[in-house]
Structures are given as structure tokens and as C-alpha cells.
Design an enzyme around this catalytic site. Structure first.
Site, short mmCIF file in Angstrom:
data_model
loop_
_atom_site.label_atom_id
_atom_site.label_comp_id
_atom_site.label_asym_id
_atom_site.label_seq_id
_atom_site.Cartn_x
_atom_site.Cartn_y
_atom_site.Cartn_z
N GLY A 32 -9.54 11.56 -10.79
CA GLY A 32 -8.25 11.21 -10.18
C GLY A 32 -7.38 10.43 -11.14
O GLY A 32 -7.88 9.61 -11.94
N ALA A 33 -6.08 10.72 -11.10
CA ALA A 33 -5.13 10.04 -12.00
C ALA A 33 -3.89 9.62 -11.22
O ALA A 33 -2.80 9.51 -11.77
CB ALA A 33 -4.75 10.97 -13.15
N GLY A 34 -4.06 9.36 -9.92
CA GLY A 34 -2.97 8.79 -9.12
C GLY A 34 -2.95 7.29 -9.34
O GLY A 34 -3.46 6.79 -10.35
N GLY A 35 -2.40 6.57 -8.38
CA GLY A 35 -2.31 5.11 -8.52
C GLY A 35 -3.67 4.47 -8.75
O GLY A 35 -3.85 3.66 -9.66
N ALA A 36 -4.66 4.84 -7.94
CA ALA A 36 -5.99 4.22 -8.04
C ALA A 36 -6.68 4.61 -9.34
O ALA A 36 -7.25 3.77 -10.03
CB ALA A 36 -6.84 4.62 -6.84
N ARG B 6 -6.82 17.05 -11.24
CA ARG B 6 -6.35 18.40 -10.94
C ARG B 6 -5.10 18.71 -11.76
O ARG B 6 -4.98 19.76 -12.37
CB ARG B 6 -6.06 18.48 -9.43
CG ARG B 6 -5.50 19.79 -8.97
CD ARG B 6 -5.29 19.77 -7.47
NE ARG B 6 -4.33 18.75 -7.05
CZ ARG B 6 -3.96 18.54 -5.79
NH1 ARG B 6 -4.47 19.29 -4.83
NH2 ARG B 6 -3.08 17.62 -5.50
N LYS C 131 3.03 0.95 -4.09
CA LYS C 131 2.40 0.27 -5.23
C LYS C 131 3.07 0.58 -6.57
O LYS C 131 3.16 -0.28 -7.43
CB LYS C 131 0.92 0.66 -5.32
CG LYS C 131 0.07 0.08 -4.21
CD LYS C 131 -1.39 0.36 -4.50
CE LYS C 131 -2.26 0.06 -3.30
NZ LYS C 131 -3.68 0.19 -3.60
N ASP D 165 -6.22 -4.67 -7.45
CA ASP D 165 -7.13 -3.53 -7.25
C ASP D 165 -8.10 -3.40 -8.43
O ASP D 165 -9.29 -3.10 -8.24
CB ASP D 165 -6.33 -2.23 -7.12
CG ASP D 165 -5.76 -2.04 -5.71
OD1 ASP D 165 -6.29 -2.62 -4.76
OD2 ASP D 165 -4.77 -1.30 -5.59
N THR E 109 0.86 -1.18 0.00
CA THR E 109 0.00 0.00 0.00
C THR E 109 0.90 1.23 0.00
O THR E 109 2.12 1.10 -0.19
CB THR E 109 -1.02 -0.07 1.17
OG1 THR E 109 -1.91 1.03 1.05
CG2 THR E 109 -0.36 -0.06 2.53
P1 NAP Z 1 -2.40 9.08 -5.12
O1 NAP Z 1 -1.63 8.27 -6.08
O2 NAP Z 1 -1.70 9.91 -4.09
O3 NAP Z 1 -3.39 10.03 -5.97
C1 NAP Z 1 -4.17 10.99 -5.33
C2 NAP Z 1 -5.17 11.56 -6.32
O4 NAP Z 1 -6.01 12.50 -5.61
C3 NAP Z 1 -4.54 12.33 -7.49
O5 NAP Z 1 -5.37 12.21 -8.62
C4 NAP Z 1 -4.56 13.76 -6.95
O6 NAP Z 1 -4.54 14.75 -7.95
C5 NAP Z 1 -5.91 13.79 -6.26
N1 NAP Z 1 -6.01 14.84 -5.27
C6 NAP Z 1 -5.38 14.90 -4.06
N2 NAP Z 1 -5.73 16.03 -3.42
C7 NAP Z 1 -6.56 16.71 -4.25
C8 NAP Z 1 -7.25 17.95 -4.16
N3 NAP Z 1 -7.18 18.73 -3.06
N4 NAP Z 1 -8.05 18.31 -5.19
C9 NAP Z 1 -8.17 17.54 -6.29
N5 NAP Z 1 -7.53 16.36 -6.43
C10 NAP Z 1 -6.73 15.95 -5.43
O7 NAP Z 1 -3.41 8.15 -4.25
P2 NAP Z 1 -4.06 6.76 -4.71
O8 NAP Z 1 -3.24 5.63 -4.24
O9 NAP Z 1 -4.43 6.87 -6.15
O10 NAP Z 1 -5.39 6.75 -3.81
C11 NAP Z 1 -6.48 7.59 -4.14
C12 NAP Z 1 -7.70 7.17 -3.35
O11 NAP Z 1 -8.08 5.84 -3.70
C13 NAP Z 1 -7.49 7.16 -1.84
O12 NAP Z 1 -8.57 7.82 -1.25
C14 NAP Z 1 -7.53 5.69 -1.47
O13 NAP Z 1 -8.14 5.51 -0.19
C15 NAP Z 1 -8.42 5.10 -2.54
N6 NAP Z 1 -8.14 3.67 -2.78
C16 NAP Z 1 -9.10 2.77 -2.40
C17 NAP Z 1 -8.90 1.43 -2.61
C18 NAP Z 1 -9.95 0.44 -2.18
O14 NAP Z 1 -9.66 -0.76 -2.17
N7 NAP Z 1 -11.14 0.87 -1.87
C19 NAP Z 1 -7.72 0.98 -3.23
C20 NAP Z 1 -6.77 1.92 -3.64
C21 NAP Z 1 -6.99 3.27 -3.40
P3 NAP Z 1 -3.12 15.37 -8.47
O15 NAP Z 1 -2.57 14.36 -9.44
O16 NAP Z 1 -3.50 16.64 -9.08
O17 NAP Z 1 -2.25 15.53 -7.24
#
Ligand code: NAP
Length: 287
Positions: free
Chosen positions: A132-136, A157, A71, A107, A67
Site C-alpha cells: 500500500g502507498a496511500g496515506g498509511a 496496485r 490527513k 501514526d 482522519t
Molecule cells: P488510502 O490513502 O485511501 O490508501 C488506500 C490504499 O489501499 C492504497 O495503497 C490503494 O492502492 C490500496 N487499495 C485500495 N483498494 C485496493 C484493491 N482493491 N487492491 C489493491 N490495493 C488497493 O487509505 P489509508 O488512509 O492509507 O488507509 C489504508 C488502511 O490503513 C486502511 O485500512 C486503514 O484502516 C488503515 N489505517 C490504520 C491505522 C491504525 O491506527 N491502525 C491508521 C491509519 C490507517 P492504490 O494506490 O492503487 O489505489
């Protein structure tokens, strides 16, 4: 649980890691199937990921979930990566067999199972808006394309972060569009989608807002938030008030975990037990 010299160990690496609900879910499954296995949480800093994975393998662990922040980092330094994990841009499950590390992404699978279970929705032929365009976001958007979505729209964003997703989806038959994550841009496309997915971290804090008003949503929309803690984000509240069907990320967490369980143990995951354990760990419900 009775730990002895022949207990098989699996676990999760992350930093931070204390809030993980995965040990509760997996240990409940091992208990229900009377398996001499245990699942533990390990605080591992990003710089130590490779060493920790090799060490775990040398110590006889057979599987590790990854996690935050591991990842994406894990795409380098693992012996073999499943082709789908590479396309989804992340590894969340590692198996260790005969000293070899093999990386998977469960995932994407978990997400597809979740929307099927929560909405009875198959992704094939559907139009999906991923926020969103992070890992998830990357994993979900590409998995939707691999599973035959008619169109995938990614709003983020930071626009530049969408580029690797666009490159990956360009190799599929799915139509693709990149957008800025802003209400006025979302308004132009939301009428044409079947499913909206929040894959940003906006909503983890109670006061968080994506700034999307109820006027954007309608009863024909399905809205899935990958966040499961809190159980209801502002997005889900607003979408539900407009009549949309909504679900939170607990089902994705469950199904990604069940798939990891099956990869490691080669046994069918006891879903009902795992779901109850997750709900107890996350929402304090009686198991
Ligand atoms: P990450 O790689 O850090 O990506 C974060 C994302 O959120 C990016 O798209 C980021 O945009 C955006 N973001 C953060 N702050 C923001 C703001 N103030 N305004 C607009 N956009 C914002 O994180 P991740 O690993 O992808 O995880 C994202 C979410 O998925 C988390 O909430 C996590 O709990 C959830 N998740 C759930 C599962 C599940 O099994 N249910 C599994 C994986 C992840 P920028 O690119 O512009 O920074």
C-alpha cells in the site's frame, strides 16, 4: 464525566466519522485521570477542513485528530507542521495553542510502538515490505526509513503512487524498492524481509483478498495488518496458517492515540485503560 463551563474540548474530524473508536479511548483516559476534558467526533467535509480547524481554535478547543479524508489535505492550511509529519506526508493530530495550529503525525510513532509491543521487533536494521502507498503506507514506509530500517520495499496496485515515498526515502540510508502489488512480484522479495505490513484498505470487508497464498509466508516472518476491524483479515489468517507471527492494527490505533493525548495534555497516557476502552468499543469486549 461532568461537563461544565471549564471543560476542555478535543476531538476528531472526519467524513464519515460515526464508526470512530477514538472518543471511547480518550474519554476513558480523561475519566481515569479525573480530568475535566471531553473528546467528541465531528463530521467535517474535506472542503470545510480549514474553516472547521480555525473555528475550533477560536472556540477554545485545544486539539483535533484528523482522519479520512483530512490527513493529507491538512499539510496545507496549518500554521506549523512538525518536520516528521511533512516527511510522512500526513497530519493526524493538530494542537491549538494561543490561536496557532500545529500539525503532527502520530501514526508513524504508533506503528513503531505497535510492532515493538506485538512482536518485540525494533525497526532499526530490519527489512520491511509495505503493501500500500496511500496515506498509511506512505507514513509507515518513510517512518521505517527514518528509524533506520536496512531496506524498505513498497508494493502498490498503482505504481505512480510510490514515487513520493521513493523521493522521501532517497534522502535516508535505507535501501528502497518499488513493486507492483501482485503475488508473483511479492514472491521474489518476501524471503528477504523480516516484516510485512498491510497498509492497503483490502481486508476491511470480510470477502476482501490480497491474493497472497500461504506458500508465501513462513514462521520467520512477522505480518502486521493496520486493519483492526475485522480483528482478523484474510492476510492474517493465511500468514498465521503458515506459522508467521501476526498482529492487527489495534495496537497502532492505541499508540497513535496515546501520543496525541500526551501532545495535548502533556500528561502520560493511561495505556491499559485506553486499550480496554478500544477493545470494548471495537470488539464489544467488557471494559
Ligand atoms: P488510502 O490513502 O485511501 O490508501 C488506500 C490504499 O489501499 C492504497 O495503497 C490503494 O492502492 C490500496 N487499495 C485500495 N483498494 C485496493 C484493491 N482493491 N487492491 C489493491 N490495493 C488497493 O487509505 P489509508 O488512509 O492509507 O488507509 C489504508 C488502511 O490503513 C486502511 O485500512 C486503514 O484502516 C488503515 N489505517 C490504520 C491505522 C491504525 O491506527 N491502525 C491508521 C491509519 C490507517 P492504490 O494506490 O492503487 O489505489
Amino acid at each position: 464525566m461532568h461537563i461544565n463551563g471549564s471543560t476542555t474540548i478535543v476531538g476528531v474530524f472526519g467524513a464519515p466519522i460515526t464508526h470512530t473508536a477514538s472518543p471511547a479511548m480518550h474519554n476513558a483516559a480523561f475519566g481515569a485521570l479525573d480530568m475535566n476534558w471531553v473528546y467528541l467526533a465531528f463530521h467535517v467535509e474535506a472542503a470545510n477542513l480549514r474553516t472547521a480547524l480555525r473555528g475550533a481554535s477560536h472556540m477554545g478547543l485545544v486539539g483535533i485528530n484528523l482522519t479520512i479524508p483530512h490527513k493529507i489535505l491538512a499539510l496545507d492550511g496549518i500554521d506549523e507542521i512538525e518536520p516528521e509529519a511533512r516527511k510522512l506526508g500526513a497530519v493526524n493530530t493538530v494542537s491549538m495553542e494561543k490561536g496557532k495550529l500545529r500539525g503532527y503525525n502520530t501514526d508513524g510513532y504508533g506503528f513503531i510502538k505497535a510492532v515493538k509491543e506485538d512482536f518485540n521487533l525494533s525497526i532499526k536494521g530490519k527489512r520491511v515490505l509495505v503493501l500500500g502507498a496511500g496515506g498509511a503506507g506512505h507514513g509507515i514506509a518513510v517512518k521505517c526509513a527514518l528509524d533506520g530500517a536496512a531496506k524498505v520495499i513498497v508494493a502498490n496496485r498503482t505504481l505512480a503512487r510510490i514515487e513520493p515515498i521513493a523521493r522521501e526515502i532517497s534522502g535516508t540510508k535505507t535501501e528502497f524498492l518499488a513493486l507492483k502489488l501482485a503475488a508473483e512480484d511479492i514472491r521474489k522479495v518476501i524471503h528477504e524481509v523480516d516484516l510485512v505490513v498491510n497498509a492497503t484498505s483490502v481486508g476491511l470487508e470480510e470477502q476482501d483478498s490480497l491474493g497472497l497464498g500461504a506458500d508465501l509466508f513462513s514462521p520467520r516472518l512477522h505480518v502486521y495488518d493496520t486493519i483492526y476491524r475485522p480483528a482478523e483479515t484474510e492476510l492474517l489468517r493465511v500468514a498465521e496458517s503458515a506459522g508467521a507471527k501476526v498482529a492487527n492494527g489495534l495496537s497502532m490505533l492505541l499508540h497513535q492515540g496515546a501520543k496525541s493525548f500526551e501532545i495535548w495534555t502533556k500528561r502520560k497516557a493511561p495505556l491499559a485503560v485506553m486499550r480496554r476502552a478500544l477493545r470494548a468499543a471495537i470488539y464489544g469486549e467488557k471494559p
